[in-house]
Motif scaffolding. Structure first.
Motif, PDB file in Angstrom:
ATOM      1  N   CYS A   1      45.604 -10.371  48.628  1.00  0.00           N
ATOM      2  CA  CYS A   1      44.508  -9.889  47.805  1.00  0.00           C
ATOM      3  C   CYS A   1      43.287 -10.789  47.973  1.00  0.00           C
ATOM      4  O   CYS A   1      42.245 -10.552  47.390  1.00  0.00           O
ATOM      5  CB  CYS A   1      44.930  -9.840  46.337  1.00  0.00           C
ATOM      6  SG  CYS A   1      45.250 -11.473  45.662  1.00  0.00           S
ATOM      7  N   GLY A   2      43.399 -11.857  48.791  1.00  0.00           N
ATOM      8  CA  GLY A   2      42.294 -12.744  49.052  1.00  0.00           C
ATOM      9  C   GLY A   2      42.217 -13.931  48.110  1.00  0.00           C
ATOM     10  O   GLY A   2      41.402 -14.822  48.302  1.00  0.00           O
ATOM     11  N   HIS A   3      43.084 -13.951  47.081  1.00  0.00           N
ATOM     12  CA  HIS A   3      43.082 -15.067  46.139  1.00  0.00           C
ATOM     13  C   HIS A   3      44.146 -16.088  46.554  1.00  0.00           C
ATOM     14  O   HIS A   3      45.185 -15.707  47.084  1.00  0.00           O
ATOM     15  CB  HIS A   3      43.378 -14.583  44.720  1.00  0.00           C
ATOM     16  CG  HIS A   3      42.315 -13.684  44.177  1.00  0.00           C
ATOM     17  ND1 HIS A   3      41.055 -14.132  43.880  1.00  0.00           N
ATOM     18  CD2 HIS A   3      42.319 -12.362  43.911  1.00  0.00           C
ATOM     19  CE1 HIS A   3      40.330 -13.120  43.432  1.00  0.00           C
ATOM     20  NE2 HIS A   3      41.066 -12.028  43.444  1.00  0.00           N
ATOM     21  N   PRO A   4      43.887 -17.358  46.278  1.00  0.00           N
ATOM     22  CA  PRO A   4      44.932 -18.354  46.546  1.00  0.00           C
ATOM     23  C   PRO A   4      46.037 -18.264  45.500  1.00  0.00           C
ATOM     24  O   PRO A   4      45.766 -18.000  44.330  1.00  0.00           O
ATOM     25  CB  PRO A   4      44.189 -19.689  46.431  1.00  0.00           C
ATOM     26  CG  PRO A   4      43.027 -19.418  45.533  1.00  0.00           C
ATOM     27  CD  PRO A   4      42.686 -17.957  45.689  1.00  0.00           C
TER      28      PRO A   4
ATOM     29  N   ALA B   1      52.957 -18.266  48.280  1.00  0.00           N
ATOM     30  CA  ALA B   1      52.343 -17.316  49.213  1.00  0.00           C
ATOM     31  C   ALA B   1      52.964 -15.927  49.078  1.00  0.00           C
ATOM     32  O   ALA B   1      54.144 -15.784  48.737  1.00  0.00           O
ATOM     33  CB  ALA B   1      52.514 -17.819  50.640  1.00  0.00           C
ATOM     34  N   CYS B   2      52.126 -14.898  49.351  1.00  0.00           N
ATOM     35  CA  CYS B   2      52.584 -13.509  49.275  1.00  0.00           C
ATOM     36  C   CYS B   2      53.805 -13.292  50.178  1.00  0.00           C
ATOM     37  O   CYS B   2      54.733 -12.572  49.798  1.00  0.00           O
ATOM     38  CB  CYS B   2      51.458 -12.559  49.690  1.00  0.00           C
ATOM     39  SG  CYS B   2      50.086 -12.550  48.511  1.00  0.00           S
ATOM     40  N   VAL B   3      53.796 -13.924  51.351  1.00  0.00           N
ATOM     41  CA  VAL B   3      54.910 -13.764  52.296  1.00  0.00           C
ATOM     42  C   VAL B   3      56.221 -14.223  51.646  1.00  0.00           C
ATOM     43  O   VAL B   3      57.258 -13.569  51.766  1.00  0.00           O
ATOM     44  CB  VAL B   3      54.629 -14.575  53.583  1.00  0.00           C
ATOM     45  CG1 VAL B   3      55.829 -14.555  54.506  1.00  0.00           C
ATOM     46  CG2 VAL B   3      53.402 -14.018  54.294  1.00  0.00           C
TER      47      VAL B   3
ATOM     48  N   HIS C   1      53.369 -14.495  39.997  1.00  0.00           N
ATOM     49  CA  HIS C   1      52.600 -14.042  41.149  1.00  0.00           C
ATOM     50  C   HIS C   1      52.178 -12.577  40.974  1.00  0.00           C
ATOM     51  O   HIS C   1      51.036 -12.222  41.247  1.00  0.00           O
ATOM     52  CB  HIS C   1      53.450 -14.207  42.421  1.00  0.00           C
ATOM     53  CG  HIS C   1      52.713 -13.871  43.682  1.00  0.00           C
ATOM     54  ND1 HIS C   1      52.228 -14.830  44.543  1.00  0.00           N
ATOM     55  CD2 HIS C   1      52.358 -12.678  44.230  1.00  0.00           C
ATOM     56  CE1 HIS C   1      51.616 -14.236  45.554  1.00  0.00           C
ATOM     57  NE2 HIS C   1      51.683 -12.937  45.404  1.00  0.00           N
ATOM     58  N   LEU C   2      53.100 -11.744  40.506  1.00  0.00           N
ATOM     59  CA  LEU C   2      52.796 -10.314  40.356  1.00  0.00           C
ATOM     60  C   LEU C   2      51.687 -10.090  39.331  1.00  0.00           C
ATOM     61  O   LEU C   2      50.919  -9.129  39.444  1.00  0.00           O
ATOM     62  CB  LEU C   2      54.053  -9.541  39.953  1.00  0.00           C
ATOM     63  CG  LEU C   2      55.190  -9.546  40.989  1.00  0.00           C
ATOM     64  CD1 LEU C   2      56.330  -8.659  40.521  1.00  0.00           C
ATOM     65  CD2 LEU C   2      54.702  -9.097  42.358  1.00  0.00           C
ATOM     66  N   GLU C   3      51.607 -10.990  38.335  1.00  0.00           N
ATOM     67  CA  GLU C   3      50.569 -10.849  37.312  1.00  0.00           C
ATOM     68  C   GLU C   3      49.178 -11.075  37.885  1.00  0.00           C
ATOM     69  O   GLU C   3      48.199 -10.492  37.423  1.00  0.00           O
ATOM     70  CB  GLU C   3      50.827 -11.840  36.169  1.00  0.00           C
ATOM     71  CG  GLU C   3      51.865 -11.327  35.196  1.00  0.00           C
ATOM     72  CD  GLU C   3      52.288 -12.406  34.202  1.00  0.00           C
ATOM     73  OE1 GLU C   3      51.709 -13.503  34.220  1.00  0.00           O
ATOM     74  OE2 GLU C   3      53.203 -12.131  33.415  1.00  0.00           O
ATOM     75  N   GLU C   4      49.089 -11.930  38.913  1.00  0.00           N
ATOM     76  CA  GLU C   4      47.772 -12.264  39.447  1.00  0.00           C
ATOM     77  C   GLU C   4      47.520 -11.653  40.821  1.00  0.00           C
ATOM     78  O   GLU C   4      46.468 -11.862  41.414  1.00  0.00           O
ATOM     79  CB  GLU C   4      47.599 -13.789  39.503  1.00  0.00           C
ATOM     80  CG  GLU C   4      48.609 -14.467  40.403  1.00  0.00           C
ATOM     81  CD  GLU C   4      48.392 -15.977  40.482  1.00  0.00           C
ATOM     82  OE1 GLU C   4      47.815 -16.544  39.533  1.00  0.00           O
ATOM     83  OE2 GLU C   4      48.780 -16.560  41.490  1.00  0.00           O
ATOM     84  N   CYS C   5      48.478 -10.884  41.347  1.00  0.00           N
ATOM     85  CA  CYS C   5      48.328 -10.346  42.701  1.00  0.00           C
ATOM     86  C   CYS C   5      48.664  -8.849  42.729  1.00  0.00           C
ATOM     87  O   CYS C   5      49.813  -8.461  42.942  1.00  0.00           O
ATOM     88  CB  CYS C   5      49.217 -11.125  43.669  1.00  0.00           C
ATOM     89  SG  CYS C   5      48.949 -10.659  45.381  1.00  0.00           S
ATOM     90  N   PRO C   6      47.661  -7.985  42.507  1.00  0.00           N
ATOM     91  CA  PRO C   6      47.900  -6.537  42.475  1.00  0.00           C
ATOM     92  C   PRO C   6      48.585  -5.978  43.726  1.00  0.00           C
ATOM     93  O   PRO C   6      49.454  -5.110  43.589  1.00  0.00           O
ATOM     94  CB  PRO C   6      46.494  -5.940  42.305  1.00  0.00           C
ATOM     95  CG  PRO C   6      45.697  -7.039  41.660  1.00  0.00           C
ATOM     96  CD  PRO C   6      46.263  -8.318  42.205  1.00  0.00           C
ATOM     97  N   PRO C   7      48.223  -6.431  44.960  1.00  0.00           N
ATOM     98  CA  PRO C   7      48.901  -5.864  46.134  1.00  0.00           C
ATOM     99  C   PRO C   7      50.411  -6.085  46.101  1.00  0.00           C
ATOM    100  O   PRO C   7      51.180  -5.183  46.433  1.00  0.00           O
ATOM    101  CB  PRO C   7      48.271  -6.609  47.325  1.00  0.00           C
ATOM    102  CG  PRO C   7      46.959  -7.093  46.835  1.00  0.00           C
ATOM    103  CD  PRO C   7      47.155  -7.376  45.371  1.00  0.00           C
ATOM    104  N   CYS C   8      50.835  -7.276  45.689  1.00  0.00           N
ATOM    105  CA  CYS C   8      52.273  -7.560  45.608  1.00  0.00           C
ATOM    106  C   CYS C   8      52.908  -6.767  44.464  1.00  0.00           C
ATOM    107  O   CYS C   8      54.016  -6.264  44.598  1.00  0.00           O
ATOM    108  CB  CYS C   8      52.525  -9.054  45.413  1.00  0.00           C
ATOM    109  SG  CYS C   8      52.308  -9.996  46.933  1.00  0.00           S
TER     110      CYS C   8
END
Ligand SMILES: [Zn+2]
Ligand SMILES: [Zn+2]
Length: 86
Positions: free
Chosen positions: A3-6, A10-12, A37-44
């Motif tokens: 999503c471009g955020h740190p 990591a998403c991986v 992570h899911l709370e701050e990363c919509p793609p994941c």
């Protein structure tokens, strides 16, 4: 996928934990990282909900498949009864 955020994790890494997490077999510490992570990363979060939908459909289709199996057992029992009647 990013999503471009740190992120702290990591998403991986999150994706490699996805199946283990959904199977409820991830260590609590890592599971906490996943939720965070899911709370701050919509793609994941999207990837996880898509996976949950797929798994629900697979489970439902397995349940539908069980009906013919039960039918098969009934027919097989009837055949056995027919044979023993002779
Ligand atoms: Zn992510
Ligand atoms: Zn992200």
């Amino acid at each position: 996928m990013s999503c471009g955020h740190p992120h702290a994790v990591a998403c991986v890494q999150i994706h490699s934990w996805m199946w283990i997490y959904l199977d409820d077999e991830l260590e609590p510490e890592s599971a906490h990282e996943v939720v965070h992570h899911l709370e701050e990363c919509p793609p994941c979060a999207d990837a996880f909900s898509a996976e949950i939908i797929i798994r629900t459909r697979i489970r439902q289709s397995r349940e539908t498949v069980q009906t013919p199996e039960g039918l098969y057992t009934r027919i097989f029992t009837q055949i056995q009864q027919t044979i023993s009647d002779e």
